[in-house]
Design a protein around this motif. Structure first.
Motif, PDB file in Angstrom:
ATOM      1  N   MET A   1      52.988  31.165  57.284  1.00 54.42           N
ATOM      2  CA  MET A   1      52.880  30.576  55.947  1.00 54.42           C
ATOM      3  C   MET A   1      52.638  31.687  54.942  1.00 54.42           C
ATOM      4  O   MET A   1      51.783  32.537  55.136  1.00 54.42           O
ATOM      5  CB  MET A   1      51.718  29.578  55.910  1.00 54.42           C
ATOM      6  N   SER A   2      53.363  31.749  53.882  1.00 59.86           N
ATOM      7  CA  SER A   2      53.249  32.827  52.906  1.00 59.86           C
ATOM      8  C   SER A   2      51.956  32.731  52.127  1.00 59.86           C
ATOM      9  O   SER A   2      51.507  31.667  51.742  1.00 59.86           O
ATOM     10  CB  SER A   2      54.428  32.756  51.927  1.00 59.86           C
ATOM     11  N   ALA A   3      51.356  33.920  51.847  1.00 59.59           N
ATOM     12  CA  ALA A   3      50.146  33.959  51.035  1.00 59.59           C
ATOM     13  C   ALA A   3      50.435  33.523  49.610  1.00 59.59           C
ATOM     14  O   ALA A   3      49.533  33.212  48.856  1.00 59.59           O
ATOM     15  CB  ALA A   3      49.555  35.373  51.041  1.00 59.59           C
ATOM     16  N   GLN A   4      51.701  33.510  49.252  1.00 61.92           N
ATOM     17  CA  GLN A   4      52.062  33.092  47.903  1.00 61.92           C
ATOM     18  C   GLN A   4      51.618  31.668  47.636  1.00 61.92           C
ATOM     19  O   GLN A   4      51.319  31.308  46.516  1.00 61.92           O
ATOM     20  CB  GLN A   4      53.581  33.220  47.724  1.00 61.92           C
ATOM     21  N   LYS A   5      51.538  30.826  48.670  1.00 60.41           N
ATOM     22  CA  LYS A   5      51.150  29.435  48.475  1.00 60.41           C
ATOM     23  C   LYS A   5      49.715  29.304  48.013  1.00 60.41           C
ATOM     24  O   LYS A   5      49.321  28.289  47.486  1.00 60.41           O
ATOM     25  CB  LYS A   5      51.360  28.644  49.761  1.00 60.41           C
ATOM     26  N   SER A   6      48.915  30.350  48.239  1.00 59.16           N
ATOM     27  CA  SER A   6      47.561  30.297  47.720  1.00 59.16           C
ATOM     28  C   SER A   6      47.579  30.384  46.209  1.00 59.16           C
ATOM     29  O   SER A   6      46.560  30.276  45.562  1.00 59.16           O
ATOM     30  CB  SER A   6      46.712  31.424  48.307  1.00 59.16           C
ATOM     31  N   GLY A   7      48.784  30.581  45.632  1.00 58.13           N
ATOM     32  CA  GLY A   7      48.941  30.560  44.191  1.00 58.13           C
ATOM     33  C   GLY A   7      48.687  29.185  43.619  1.00 58.13           C
ATOM     34  O   GLY A   7      48.660  29.013  42.403  1.00 58.13           O
ATOM     35  N   SER A   8      48.558  28.161  44.471  1.00 56.24           N
ATOM     36  CA  SER A   8      48.225  26.834  43.979  1.00 56.24           C
ATOM     37  C   SER A   8      46.768  26.759  43.528  1.00 56.24           C
ATOM     38  O   SER A   8      46.290  25.726  43.121  1.00 56.24           O
ATOM     39  CB  SER A   8      48.484  25.795  45.073  1.00 56.24           C
ATOM     40  N   ALA A   9      46.068  27.882  43.633  1.00 56.17           N
ATOM     41  CA  ALA A   9      44.695  27.944  43.147  1.00 56.17           C
ATOM     42  C   ALA A   9      44.657  27.696  41.643  1.00 56.17           C
ATOM     43  O   ALA A   9      45.642  27.913  40.930  1.00 56.17           O
ATOM     44  CB  ALA A   9      44.097  29.311  43.461  1.00 56.17           C
ATOM     45  N   ASP A  10      43.528  27.210  41.181  1.00 58.90           N
ATOM     46  CA  ASP A  10      43.315  26.966  39.758  1.00 58.90           C
ATOM     47  C   ASP A  10      43.316  28.311  39.031  1.00 58.90           C
ATOM     48  O   ASP A  10      42.393  29.106  39.168  1.00 58.90           O
ATOM     49  CB  ASP A  10      41.970  26.253  39.580  1.00 58.90           C
ATOM     50  N   LYS A  11      44.374  28.578  38.246  1.00 62.91           N
ATOM     51  CA  LYS A  11      44.496  29.860  37.558  1.00 62.91           C
ATOM     52  C   LYS A  11      43.359  30.078  36.573  1.00 62.91           C
ATOM     53  O   LYS A  11      42.856  31.197  36.403  1.00 62.91           O
ATOM     54  CB  LYS A  11      45.842  29.943  36.823  1.00 62.91           C
ATOM     55  N   GLY A  12      42.952  29.006  35.918  1.00 67.54           N
ATOM     56  CA  GLY A  12      41.841  29.119  34.979  1.00 67.54           C
ATOM     57  C   GLY A  12      40.559  29.524  35.682  1.00 67.54           C
ATOM     58  O   GLY A  12      39.775  30.332  35.163  1.00 67.54           O
ATOM     59  N   PHE A  13      40.354  28.977  36.874  1.00 68.01           N
ATOM     60  CA  PHE A  13      39.162  29.322  37.651  1.00 68.01           C
ATOM     61  C   PHE A  13      39.184  30.793  38.046  1.00 68.01           C
ATOM     62  O   PHE A  13      38.177  31.500  37.927  1.00 68.01           O
ATOM     63  CB  PHE A  13      39.078  28.442  38.894  1.00 68.01           C
ATOM     64  N   LEU A  14      40.342  31.280  38.527  1.00 70.31           N
ATOM     65  CA  LEU A  14      40.437  32.670  38.941  1.00 70.31           C
ATOM     66  C   LEU A  14      40.238  33.624  37.763  1.00 70.31           C
ATOM     67  O   LEU A  14      39.599  34.681  37.891  1.00 70.31           O
ATOM     68  CB  LEU A  14      41.791  32.934  39.601  1.00 70.31           C
ATOM     69  N   THR A  15      40.774  33.256  36.599  1.00 65.11           N
ATOM     70  CA  THR A  15      40.590  34.086  35.396  1.00 65.11           C
ATOM     71  C   THR A  15      39.125  34.125  34.990  1.00 65.11           C
ATOM     72  O   THR A  15      38.581  35.186  34.659  1.00 65.11           O
ATOM     73  CB  THR A  15      41.445  33.541  34.235  1.00 65.11           C
ATOM     74  N   ARG A  16      38.479  32.965  35.042  1.00 64.58           N
ATOM     75  CA  ARG A  16      37.067  32.914  34.675  1.00 64.58           C
ATOM     76  C   ARG A  16      36.213  33.707  35.661  1.00 64.58           C
ATOM     77  O   ARG A  16      35.317  34.450  35.261  1.00 64.58           O
ATOM     78  CB  ARG A  16      36.606  31.453  34.643  1.00 64.58           C
ATOM     79  N   LEU A  17      36.496  33.567  36.944  1.00 65.16           N
ATOM     80  CA  LEU A  17      35.749  34.298  37.964  1.00 65.16           C
ATOM     81  C   LEU A  17      35.923  35.802  37.795  1.00 65.16           C
ATOM     82  O   LEU A  17      34.945  36.570  37.852  1.00 65.16           O
ATOM     83  CB  LEU A  17      36.227  33.878  39.353  1.00 65.16           C
ATOM     84  N   THR A  18      37.170  36.238  37.574  1.00 65.54           N
ATOM     85  CA  THR A  18      37.434  37.667  37.385  1.00 65.54           C
ATOM     86  C   THR A  18      36.717  38.198  36.153  1.00 65.54           C
ATOM     87  O   THR A  18      36.092  39.263  36.188  1.00 65.54           O
ATOM     88  CB  THR A  18      38.946  37.922  37.268  1.00 65.54           C
ATOM     89  N   SER A  19      36.780  37.448  35.057  1.00 62.24           N
ATOM     90  CA  SER A  19      36.119  37.870  33.820  1.00 62.24           C
ATOM     91  C   SER A  19      34.605  37.915  33.990  1.00 62.24           C
ATOM     92  O   SER A  19      33.946  38.871  33.562  1.00 62.24           O
ATOM     93  CB  SER A  19      36.478  36.911  32.678  1.00 62.24           C
ATOM     94  N   ALA A  20      34.052  36.893  34.640  1.00 62.52           N
ATOM     95  CA  ALA A  20      32.604  36.824  34.823  1.00 62.52           C
ATOM     96  C   ALA A  20      32.093  37.966  35.679  1.00 62.52           C
ATOM     97  O   ALA A  20      30.961  38.436  35.512  1.00 62.52           O
ATOM     98  CB  ALA A  20      32.222  35.491  35.466  1.00 62.52           C
ATOM     99  N   THR A  21      32.930  38.452  36.599  1.00 62.05           N
ATOM    100  CA  THR A  21      32.547  39.560  37.463  1.00 62.05           C
ATOM    101  C   THR A  21      32.784  40.903  36.769  1.00 62.05           C
ATOM    102  O   THR A  21      31.924  41.785  36.787  1.00 62.05           O
ATOM    103  CB  THR A  21      33.348  39.510  38.769  1.00 62.05           C
ATOM    104  N   ALA A  22      33.947  41.059  36.149  1.00 62.12           N
ATOM    105  CA  ALA A  22      34.279  42.315  35.482  1.00 62.12           C
ATOM    106  C   ALA A  22      33.327  42.596  34.325  1.00 62.12           C
ATOM    107  O   ALA A  22      32.886  43.735  34.130  1.00 62.12           O
ATOM    108  CB  ALA A  22      35.722  42.270  34.981  1.00 62.12           C
ATOM    109  N   PHE A  23      32.995  41.569  33.557  1.00 62.56           N
ATOM    110  CA  PHE A  23      32.061  41.762  32.448  1.00 62.56           C
ATOM    111  C   PHE A  23      30.704  42.233  32.959  1.00 62.56           C
ATOM    112  O   PHE A  23      30.015  43.016  32.310  1.00 62.56           O
ATOM    113  CB  PHE A  23      31.901  40.479  31.645  1.00 62.56           C
ATOM    114  N   GLY A  24      30.307  41.751  34.139  1.00 60.59           N
ATOM    115  CA  GLY A  24      29.049  42.196  34.725  1.00 60.59           C
ATOM    116  C   GLY A  24      29.076  43.682  35.015  1.00 60.59           C
ATOM    117  O   GLY A  24      28.100  44.393  34.781  1.00 60.59           O
TER     118      GLY A  24
END
Length: 450
Positions: A1-24
């Protein structure tokens, strides 16, 4: 199964998580940038001795040295989420209290406590982000932590100069760190526990529930969370037979990047003066701008070039540029500037890997501890570089001191050749099994370019 299918993740959630971590991560850069500007004003206000100046400058580094491994171990034992929130609360409160200090002792204590909070952030931030994002683009998202660090440093230097010019007291310049800290804290509200950590604790149902809500139904299998095994967390396991090489690599390469990095700030005014720029502010801002661009470039190419190749290339460039600066100090200004800029740029490129490799090469039950230990080791290098460089210049001169920096980079280069695995495109379950020859976790040759 391609890892690309994990792209069904909530993009907004991933952006928020990345921002919340990077800003830290950016908060550390912001704090160090601010103190670098206001330390002369603190010295004048309190009449600091040379020793007291050194203690103020090094106090945050000392806090990181102790805070990173301690809180890293605690996150392995008790989970990521709680400390992910608590360390930001501590950062905001302590940062704000700097506005009210009345003596050097109070400031020293607050700076040490602030370092503990930053150390916790080093251990938790990249661990949390690595365990949540899909393998595709994981390196780019983890690299954003260092881009945020350089961005935070550059931003704080500019703000500090502007606020000082406007007549604001140095205490409140330091206290401005509470503002981005509060914004980061708000971003973290409501973020879930790491499903990978939950899976490693045998809490599969909870892990699957979080994955289904935020990361997509296919994520659990695509990222091999079922391969996590429940294990006891013991700090000593970082040095067991199958782990010590990875632990040594993470600590050594991180330290070898950070130690000569401080030469950038020591020699920036000298190099810029050689081409007619005598403004210290311009040289500091210019140097950090080059570094910021380097970190950004590293983030953009890491998935195509691969971790191992990017780090090796950067170390080679740093060795050559520092060697030229150390041997040929009388070279034309354009050559000195090119070497200086090249070192600053590629040091920042490779610094992206400090946010990637430590999070990838340790198993989940040791990830926080391993990341924390690597960060602590790097602070030894930072402290040594800050303390020994002026002594080296006094006794041996600029050239030999720069050659010592080149020698440190050679050590990092050799260790990278020996023990740096290629982890691009591997799930976190497999990255810790990748060997230094560039093979994947199953022993197959891994293609780092894709």
């Amino acid at each position: 199964m391609s890892a690309q299918k994990s792209g069904s993740a909530d993009k907004g959630f991933l952006t928020r998580l990345t921002s919340a971590t990077a800003f830290g991560e950016g908060l550390d850069g912001y704090d160090l940038g601010a103190i670098s500007v206001v330390l002369p004003f603190i010295t004048k206000d309190f009449g600091l001795s040379a020793v007291q100046q050194g203690l103020i400058a090094a106090s945050t580094l000392a806090g990181i040295f102790f805070g990173a491994p301690i809180f890293g171990y605690l996150t392995d034992r008790f989970g990521r989420r709680k400390i992910f929130i608590l360390d930001l609360i501590a950062f905001v409160v302590i940062g704000l209290l700097q506005g009210f200090v009345t003596n050097v002792t109070q400031l020293l204590i607050l700076r040490l406590l602030l370092g503990l909070a930053i150390g916790a952030e080093y251990a938790i931030g990249q661990t949390m982000l690595a365990e949540m994002v899909p393998r595709e683009g994981r390196g780019r998202r983890l690299s954003s932590l260092q881009v945020a660090w350089y961005g935070g440093f550059l931003l704080s230097v500019i703000i500090a100069y502007v606020l000082h010019s406007a007549g604001l007291d140095w205490r409140w310049i330091l206290a401005t760190s509470a503002i981005p800290g509060l914004a980061t804290l708000l971003l973290r509200q409501g973020l879930p526990e790491s499903p990978r950590w939950l899976a490693s604790q045998g809490k599969e149902d909870e892990a699957r529930e979080i994955v289904a809500e935020h990361l997509g139904e296919d994520y659990y299998e695509d990222e091999d969370l079922g391969g996590e095994t429940e294990s006891e967390t013991r700090f000593a396991d970082l040095f067991r037979a199958d782990m010590w090489r990875g632990t040594t690599f993470a600590c050594v390469f991180f330290t070898c990047l950070v130690t000569p990095y401080f030469a950038i700030f020591t020699f920036a005014p000298t190099v810029f003066a050689s081409i007619g720029i005598h403004d210290a502010k311009a040289s500091i801002i210019g140097t950090n701008s080059v570094a910021f661009l380097g970190a950004l470039a590293g983030m953009l190419v890491i998935e195509k070039v691969g971790r191992r190749s990017l780090l090796l290339t950067s170390f080679y460039v740093m060795v050559v540029t520092l060697a030229v600066l150390g041997i040929w100090g009388t070279a034309p200004a354009v050559i000195l500037l090119a070497c200086f800029a090249g070192f600053a740029f590629f040091n920042a490129v490779s610094d992206d890997l400090t946010g990637v490799y430590p999070a990838e090469i340790f198993p989940s039950e040791l990830r926080g501890s391993g990341v924390g230990l690597a960060a602590a080791a790097s602070r030894i290098g930072a402290t040594a570089g800050t303390f020994l460089l002026p002594i080296g210049i006094d006794h041996f001169g600029i050239g030999p001191s720069l050659l010592a920096g080149a020698a440190i980079c050679v050590v990092g280069l050799v260790v990278t050749h020996l023990w740096a695995p290629e982890t691009t495109d591997l799930s976190l379950t497999k990255t810790g099994e990748a060997d230094p020859s560039g093979r994947d976790g199953d022993g197959n040759a891994a293609d780092s370019a894709h």
